[in-house]
Design a protein around this motif. Structure first.
Motif, PDB file in Angstrom:
ATOM      1  N   TRP A  78       0.826  -1.209   0.000  1.00  0.00           N
ATOM      2  CA  TRP A  78       0.000   0.000   0.000  1.00  0.00           C
ATOM      3  C   TRP A  78       0.859   1.257   0.000  1.00  0.00           C
ATOM      4  O   TRP A  78       0.583   2.213  -0.750  1.00  0.00           O
ATOM      5  CB  TRP A  78      -0.918   0.002   1.225  1.00  0.00           C
ATOM      6  CG  TRP A  78      -1.632   1.296   1.434  1.00  0.00           C
ATOM      7  CD1 TRP A  78      -2.790   1.695   0.841  1.00  0.00           C
ATOM      8  CD2 TRP A  78      -1.209   2.376   2.280  1.00  0.00           C
ATOM      9  NE1 TRP A  78      -3.128   2.959   1.269  1.00  0.00           N
ATOM     10  CE2 TRP A  78      -2.184   3.399   2.149  1.00  0.00           C
ATOM     11  CE3 TRP A  78      -0.134   2.573   3.131  1.00  0.00           C
ATOM     12  CZ2 TRP A  78      -2.079   4.602   2.839  1.00  0.00           C
ATOM     13  CZ3 TRP A  78      -0.018   3.776   3.815  1.00  0.00           C
ATOM     14  CH2 TRP A  78      -0.991   4.773   3.665  1.00  0.00           C
ATOM     15  N   TRP A  82       0.566   4.296  -2.580  1.00  0.00           N
ATOM     16  CA  TRP A  82       0.106   5.568  -2.010  1.00  0.00           C
ATOM     17  C   TRP A  82       1.119   6.671  -2.283  1.00  0.00           C
ATOM     18  O   TRP A  82       0.761   7.760  -2.734  1.00  0.00           O
ATOM     19  CB  TRP A  82      -0.128   5.417  -0.512  1.00  0.00           C
ATOM     20  CG  TRP A  82      -0.542   6.683   0.168  1.00  0.00           C
ATOM     21  CD1 TRP A  82       0.274   7.569   0.820  1.00  0.00           C
ATOM     22  CD2 TRP A  82      -1.859   7.237   0.266  1.00  0.00           C
ATOM     23  NE1 TRP A  82      -0.446   8.624   1.321  1.00  0.00           N
ATOM     24  CE2 TRP A  82      -1.765   8.441   0.993  1.00  0.00           C
ATOM     25  CE3 TRP A  82      -3.116   6.816  -0.192  1.00  0.00           C
ATOM     26  CZ2 TRP A  82      -2.865   9.239   1.273  1.00  0.00           C
ATOM     27  CZ3 TRP A  82      -4.228   7.612   0.089  1.00  0.00           C
ATOM     28  CH2 TRP A  82      -4.092   8.810   0.817  1.00  0.00           C
ATOM     29  N   LYS A  88      -6.175   4.358  -6.406  1.00  0.00           N
ATOM     30  CA  LYS A  88      -7.115   3.243  -6.595  1.00  0.00           C
ATOM     31  C   LYS A  88      -6.425   1.901  -6.388  1.00  0.00           C
ATOM     32  O   LYS A  88      -7.007   0.981  -5.802  1.00  0.00           O
ATOM     33  CB  LYS A  88      -7.762   3.320  -7.981  1.00  0.00           C
ATOM     34  CG  LYS A  88      -8.722   4.498  -8.116  1.00  0.00           C
ATOM     35  CD  LYS A  88      -9.396   4.528  -9.479  1.00  0.00           C
ATOM     36  CE  LYS A  88     -10.345   5.719  -9.568  1.00  0.00           C
ATOM     37  NZ  LYS A  88     -10.986   5.816 -10.906  1.00  0.00           N
ATOM     38  N   ASN A  91      -5.826   1.467  -2.744  1.00  0.00           N
ATOM     39  CA  ASN A  91      -7.062   1.152  -2.029  1.00  0.00           C
ATOM     40  C   ASN A  91      -7.370  -0.342  -2.012  1.00  0.00           C
ATOM     41  O   ASN A  91      -7.981  -0.841  -1.071  1.00  0.00           O
ATOM     42  CB  ASN A  91      -8.231   1.906  -2.658  1.00  0.00           C
ATOM     43  CG  ASN A  91      -9.474   1.828  -1.811  1.00  0.00           C
ATOM     44  OD1 ASN A  91      -9.472   2.210  -0.655  1.00  0.00           O
ATOM     45  ND2 ASN A  91     -10.549   1.306  -2.385  1.00  0.00           N
ATOM     46  N   PHE A 137      -8.734   2.398   5.352  1.00  0.00           N
ATOM     47  CA  PHE A 137      -9.544   2.059   4.179  1.00  0.00           C
ATOM     48  C   PHE A 137     -10.522   3.181   3.844  1.00  0.00           C
ATOM     49  O   PHE A 137     -10.701   3.548   2.672  1.00  0.00           O
ATOM     50  CB  PHE A 137     -10.303   0.756   4.424  1.00  0.00           C
ATOM     51  CG  PHE A 137     -11.398   0.510   3.427  1.00  0.00           C
ATOM     52  CD1 PHE A 137     -11.098   0.332   2.081  1.00  0.00           C
ATOM     53  CD2 PHE A 137     -12.733   0.474   3.826  1.00  0.00           C
ATOM     54  CE1 PHE A 137     -12.108   0.129   1.146  1.00  0.00           C
ATOM     55  CE2 PHE A 137     -13.733   0.270   2.904  1.00  0.00           C
ATOM     56  CZ  PHE A 137     -13.426   0.090   1.564  1.00  0.00           C
ATOM     57  N   ASN A 140      -8.458   6.149   2.335  1.00  0.00           N
ATOM     58  CA  ASN A 140      -7.962   5.854   0.993  1.00  0.00           C
ATOM     59  C   ASN A 140      -9.117   5.727   0.001  1.00  0.00           C
ATOM     60  O   ASN A 140      -9.054   6.261  -1.117  1.00  0.00           O
ATOM     61  CB  ASN A 140      -7.141   4.575   1.025  1.00  0.00           C
ATOM     62  CG  ASN A 140      -6.277   4.380  -0.209  1.00  0.00           C
ATOM     63  OD1 ASN A 140      -5.206   3.790  -0.152  1.00  0.00           O
ATOM     64  ND2 ASN A 140      -6.706   4.856  -1.360  1.00  0.00           N
ATOM     65  N   GLY A 141     -10.168   5.021   0.386  1.00  0.00           N
ATOM     66  CA  GLY A 141     -11.286   4.811  -0.526  1.00  0.00           C
ATOM     67  C   GLY A 141     -11.959   6.101  -0.943  1.00  0.00           C
ATOM     68  O   GLY A 141     -12.340   6.273  -2.116  1.00  0.00           O
ATOM     69  N   ALA A 144      -9.680   7.959  -3.378  1.00  0.00           N
ATOM     70  CA  ALA A 144      -9.480   7.215  -4.621  1.00  0.00           C
ATOM     71  C   ALA A 144     -10.638   7.405  -5.588  1.00  0.00           C
ATOM     72  O   ALA A 144     -10.434   7.464  -6.806  1.00  0.00           O
ATOM     73  CB  ALA A 144      -9.292   5.725  -4.315  1.00  0.00           C
TER      74      ALA A 144
END
Length: 219
Positions: A78, A82, A88, A91, A137, A140-141, A144
């Motif tokens: 990750w 990142w 994406k 994620n 999560f 990030n989600g 993204a």
């Protein structure tokens, strides 16, 4: 954090409705790492060939090892994506890690036995791991797929319901992590000008704290 751009640099230019205050993540990560080091040291020192009691202690810890390994592999991968702003792709690893840790603490981990330190340590490490990546999560989600977007009514409802459901089945360790996540989100959203959404996260934090406290008092 020494890379350029580092994790905070990427965070600061990618903000959305689930973006937390980044220093809350660092503040959570540091003590959680200390617990991991103690857990790893204890795992290394326990002797499987010794007494039956020691074997039970090892079994408690070894059962978590595959999930712990998957989690750390996901974190390492990750970080690469990142820091490259491939949000994406990053994620995917945040999602796998979050679901892996949630599965372990909710469906596989036996109840905590406060007598052996091995059980207590494993519960602390696994549940703080899950709590940290629940927030990871979400953060990030949101960037993204919804970068620079504010919360819709659906997002607000799902956030409250999601944290409420998780809090209703949580012990004090994971429940405390959920409350911390909500405070981090509240402070983060206030920092980017989403005052009303920040206040609602504060209400969610109080609600989650009440649910977790009541559940554990009843138990």
């Amino acid at each position: 954090m020494l890379a350029s751009p580092n994790m905070k640099d990427v965070h600061d230019v990618n903000l959305s409705f689930w973006s937390p205050q980044p220093y809350f993540i660092a503040g959570f990560f540091f003590p959680q790492q200390l617990f991991q080091l103690v857990w790893l040291y204890r795992l290394w020192k326990l002797d499987l060939s010794a007494s039956a009691e020691n074997k039970r202690k090892v079994e408690i810890m070894v059962d978590f090892v595959p999930y712990y390994a998957v989690g750390n592999l996901c974190i390492a991968t990750w970080m690469i994506f990142w820091n490259s702003s491939a949000l994406k792709t990053a994620n995917v690893f945040a999602l796998v890690n979050s679901l892996t840790q949630l599965y372990y603490i909710s469906a596989r981990q036996p109840p905590m036995n406060t007598r052996p330190a091995s059980s207590v340590l494993t519960h602390i490490v696994s549940k703080t791991f899950a709590g940290m990546w629940n927030l990871g999560f979400l953060a990030n989600g949101s960037v993204a797929y919804f970068n620079y977007q504010g919360p819709t009514t659906m997002v607000k409802v799902l956030s409250g319901l999601g944290f409420g459901v998780l809090a209703s089945g949580s012990d004090l360790i994971f429940g405390g992590c959920l409350v911390y996540d909500l405070i981090a989100l509240s402070v983060g959203q206030r920092g980017i000008g989403e005052t009303g959404w920040s206040n609602l996260f504060g209400v969610y934090a109080l609600g989650a704290a009440g649910i977790v406290t009541a559940n554990n008092w009843i138990r």
